[in-house]
Design a protein around this motif. Structure first.
Motif, PDB file in Angstrom:
ATOM      1  N   LEU A 139       3.637  22.114  -8.701  1.00 48.62           N
ATOM      2  CA  LEU A 139       2.919  22.029  -7.428  1.00 48.62           C
ATOM      3  C   LEU A 139       3.884  21.729  -6.287  1.00 48.62           C
ATOM      4  O   LEU A 139       4.719  20.841  -6.384  1.00 48.62           O
ATOM      5  N   THR A 140       3.745  22.481  -5.207  1.00 46.98           N
ATOM      6  CA  THR A 140       4.557  22.239  -4.016  1.00 46.98           C
ATOM      7  C   THR A 140       3.683  22.425  -2.784  1.00 46.98           C
ATOM      8  O   THR A 140       2.589  22.988  -2.860  1.00 46.98           O
ATOM      9  N   GLY A 141       4.180  21.948  -1.671  1.00 46.54           N
ATOM     10  CA  GLY A 141       3.543  22.194  -0.386  1.00 46.54           C
ATOM     11  C   GLY A 141       2.063  21.870  -0.348  1.00 46.54           C
ATOM     12  O   GLY A 141       1.626  20.789  -0.752  1.00 46.54           O
ATOM     13  N   LEU A 142       1.307  22.844   0.137  1.00 41.26           N
ATOM     14  CA  LEU A 142      -0.129  22.672   0.318  1.00 41.26           C
ATOM     15  C   LEU A 142      -0.852  22.385  -0.994  1.00 41.26           C
ATOM     16  O   LEU A 142      -1.725  21.520  -1.049  1.00 41.26           O
ATOM     17  N   ALA A 143      -0.473  23.074  -2.050  1.00 36.23           N
ATOM     18  CA  ALA A 143      -1.136  22.859  -3.348  1.00 36.23           C
ATOM     19  C   ALA A 143      -0.943  21.423  -3.817  1.00 36.23           C
ATOM     20  O   ALA A 143      -1.868  20.801  -4.349  1.00 36.23           O
ATOM     21  N   PHE A 144       0.249  20.869  -3.608  1.00 38.41           N
ATOM     22  CA  PHE A 144       0.508  19.472  -3.975  1.00 38.41           C
ATOM     23  C   PHE A 144      -0.374  18.535  -3.153  1.00 38.41           C
ATOM     24  O   PHE A 144      -1.003  17.625  -3.692  1.00 38.41           O
ATOM     25  N   GLU A 145      -0.410  18.751  -1.841  1.00 38.77           N
ATOM     26  CA  GLU A 145      -1.216  17.892  -0.962  1.00 38.77           C
ATOM     27  C   GLU A 145      -2.691  17.965  -1.322  1.00 38.77           C
ATOM     28  O   GLU A 145      -3.400  16.950  -1.296  1.00 38.77           O
ATOM     29  N   GLN A 146      -3.168  19.147  -1.677  1.00 34.34           N
ATOM     30  CA  GLN A 146      -4.571  19.304  -2.052  1.00 34.34           C
ATOM     31  C   GLN A 146      -4.871  18.572  -3.361  1.00 34.34           C
ATOM     32  O   GLN A 146      -5.875  17.882  -3.479  1.00 34.34           O
ATOM     33  N   ILE A 177       0.842  -1.204   0.000  1.00 30.97           N
ATOM     34  CA  ILE A 177       0.000   0.000   0.000  1.00 30.97           C
ATOM     35  C   ILE A 177       0.875   1.250   0.000  1.00 30.97           C
ATOM     36  O   ILE A 177       0.649   2.178  -0.774  1.00 30.97           O
ATOM     37  N   GLU A 178       1.889   1.265   0.852  1.00 34.25           N
ATOM     38  CA  GLU A 178       2.797   2.413   0.912  1.00 34.25           C
ATOM     39  C   GLU A 178       3.500   2.621  -0.424  1.00 34.25           C
ATOM     40  O   GLU A 178       3.657   3.748  -0.891  1.00 34.25           O
ATOM     41  N   PHE A 179       3.913   1.537  -1.058  1.00 34.42           N
ATOM     42  CA  PHE A 179       4.570   1.635  -2.363  1.00 34.42           C
ATOM     43  C   PHE A 179       3.604   2.225  -3.395  1.00 34.42           C
ATOM     44  O   PHE A 179       3.992   3.075  -4.204  1.00 34.42           O
ATOM     45  N   GLY A 180       2.351   1.813  -3.344  1.00 36.23           N
ATOM     46  CA  GLY A 180       1.342   2.381  -4.247  1.00 36.23           C
ATOM     47  C   GLY A 180       1.178   3.879  -4.031  1.00 36.23           C
ATOM     48  O   GLY A 180       1.080   4.647  -4.997  1.00 36.23           O
ATOM     49  N   PHE A 181       1.150   4.311  -2.780  1.00 35.98           N
ATOM     50  CA  PHE A 181       1.049   5.751  -2.483  1.00 35.98           C
ATOM     51  C   PHE A 181       2.267   6.500  -3.029  1.00 35.98           C
ATOM     52  O   PHE A 181       2.147   7.596  -3.573  1.00 35.98           O
ATOM     53  N   GLN A 182       3.447   5.908  -2.875  1.00 36.27           N
ATOM     54  CA  GLN A 182       4.663   6.552  -3.383  1.00 36.27           C
ATOM     55  C   GLN A 182       4.616   6.683  -4.905  1.00 36.27           C
ATOM     56  O   GLN A 182       5.021   7.715  -5.459  1.00 36.27           O
ATOM     57  N   LEU A 183       4.134   5.645  -5.581  1.00 37.03           N
ATOM     58  CA  LEU A 183       3.997   5.716  -7.038  1.00 37.03           C
ATOM     59  C   LEU A 183       3.007   6.802  -7.447  1.00 37.03           C
ATOM     60  O   LEU A 183       3.245   7.545  -8.408  1.00 37.03           O
ATOM     61  N   GLU A 184       1.892   6.886  -6.730  1.00 35.05           N
ATOM     62  CA  GLU A 184       0.885   7.902  -7.025  1.00 35.05           C
ATOM     63  C   GLU A 184       1.466   9.308  -6.861  1.00 35.05           C
ATOM     64  O   GLU A 184       1.265  10.181  -7.715  1.00 35.05           O
ATOM     65  N   GLU A 185       2.190   9.525  -5.782  1.00 28.47           N
ATOM     66  CA  GLU A 185       2.805  10.835  -5.537  1.00 28.47           C
ATOM     67  C   GLU A 185       3.849  11.155  -6.599  1.00 28.47           C
ATOM     68  O   GLU A 185       3.910  12.285  -7.105  1.00 28.47           O
ATOM     69  N   ALA A 186       4.675  10.171  -6.959  1.00 28.31           N
ATOM     70  CA  ALA A 186       5.699  10.401  -7.985  1.00 28.31           C
ATOM     71  C   ALA A 186       5.056  10.740  -9.327  1.00 28.31           C
ATOM     72  O   ALA A 186       5.541  11.628 -10.042  1.00 28.31           O
ATOM     73  N   GLY A 187       3.970  10.061  -9.659  1.00 28.96           N
ATOM     74  CA  GLY A 187       3.279  10.355 -10.907  1.00 28.96           C
ATOM     75  C   GLY A 187       2.739  11.773 -10.939  1.00 28.96           C
ATOM     76  O   GLY A 187       2.850  12.473 -11.952  1.00 28.96           O
ATOM     77  N   LEU A 188       2.168  12.221  -9.829  1.00 27.85           N
ATOM     78  CA  LEU A 188       1.647  13.582  -9.763  1.00 27.85           C
ATOM     79  C   LEU A 188       2.797  14.590  -9.874  1.00 27.85           C
ATOM     80  O   LEU A 188       2.670  15.597 -10.575  1.00 27.85           O
ATOM     81  N   ARG A 189       3.918  14.313  -9.225  1.00 32.51           N
ATOM     82  CA  ARG A 189       5.074  15.227  -9.323  1.00 32.51           C
ATOM     83  C   ARG A 189       5.596  15.311 -10.758  1.00 32.51           C
ATOM     84  O   ARG A 189       6.018  16.377 -11.206  1.00 32.51           O
TER      85      ARG A 189
END
Length: 115
Positions: A56-63, A38-50
């Motif tokens: 996007l950075t900070g709050l805008a990225f999290e949103q 699950i954690e690996f999936g979250f990391q992949l999702e975050e990397a894809g968005l980046r």
């Protein structure tokens, strides 16, 4: 459970070996494997968005991540809660807490256009 021959690129012998290994784990080890996946999936999702939106950075990225992860309705609520929390922590007005130009309008457009 037979291997999924029509939906897998994994060789049957390799799949049998993996299933044997998983069956040999105790419940705590299996749960640890699940959490790691699950954690690996979250990391992949975050990397894809980046990669897609490097500005996007900070709050805008999290949103944006919240909207992507939970969908426009629930993600929009989470994004607003993140902005509210940032506002309380910074002691500023909501307009200063939200990074990125006109984020609320972009979010409203996404929520309105997906329904």
């Amino acid at each position: 459970m037979p291997p999924h021959k029509d939906r897998s690129d994994t060789q049957p012998a390799a799949e049998r070996w993996l299933l044997e290994q998983l069956r040999g784990l105790d419940p705590a080890e299996r749960l640890g494997q699940i959490f790691a996946m699950i954690e690996f999936g979250f990391q992949l999702e975050e990397a894809g968005l980046r990669l897609r939106e490097p500005e996007l950075t900070g709050l805008a990225f999290e949103q944006r991540l919240a909207v992507q992860r939970f969908g426009p309705e629930l993600g929009g609520k989470v994004a607003q809660a993140l902005a509210n929390r940032a506002t309380r922590m910074a002691g500023e007005g909501p307009e200063q807490a939200v990074e990125g130009k006109h984020y609320d309008q972009k979010l409203e457009n996404r929520v309105g256009s997906s329904g």
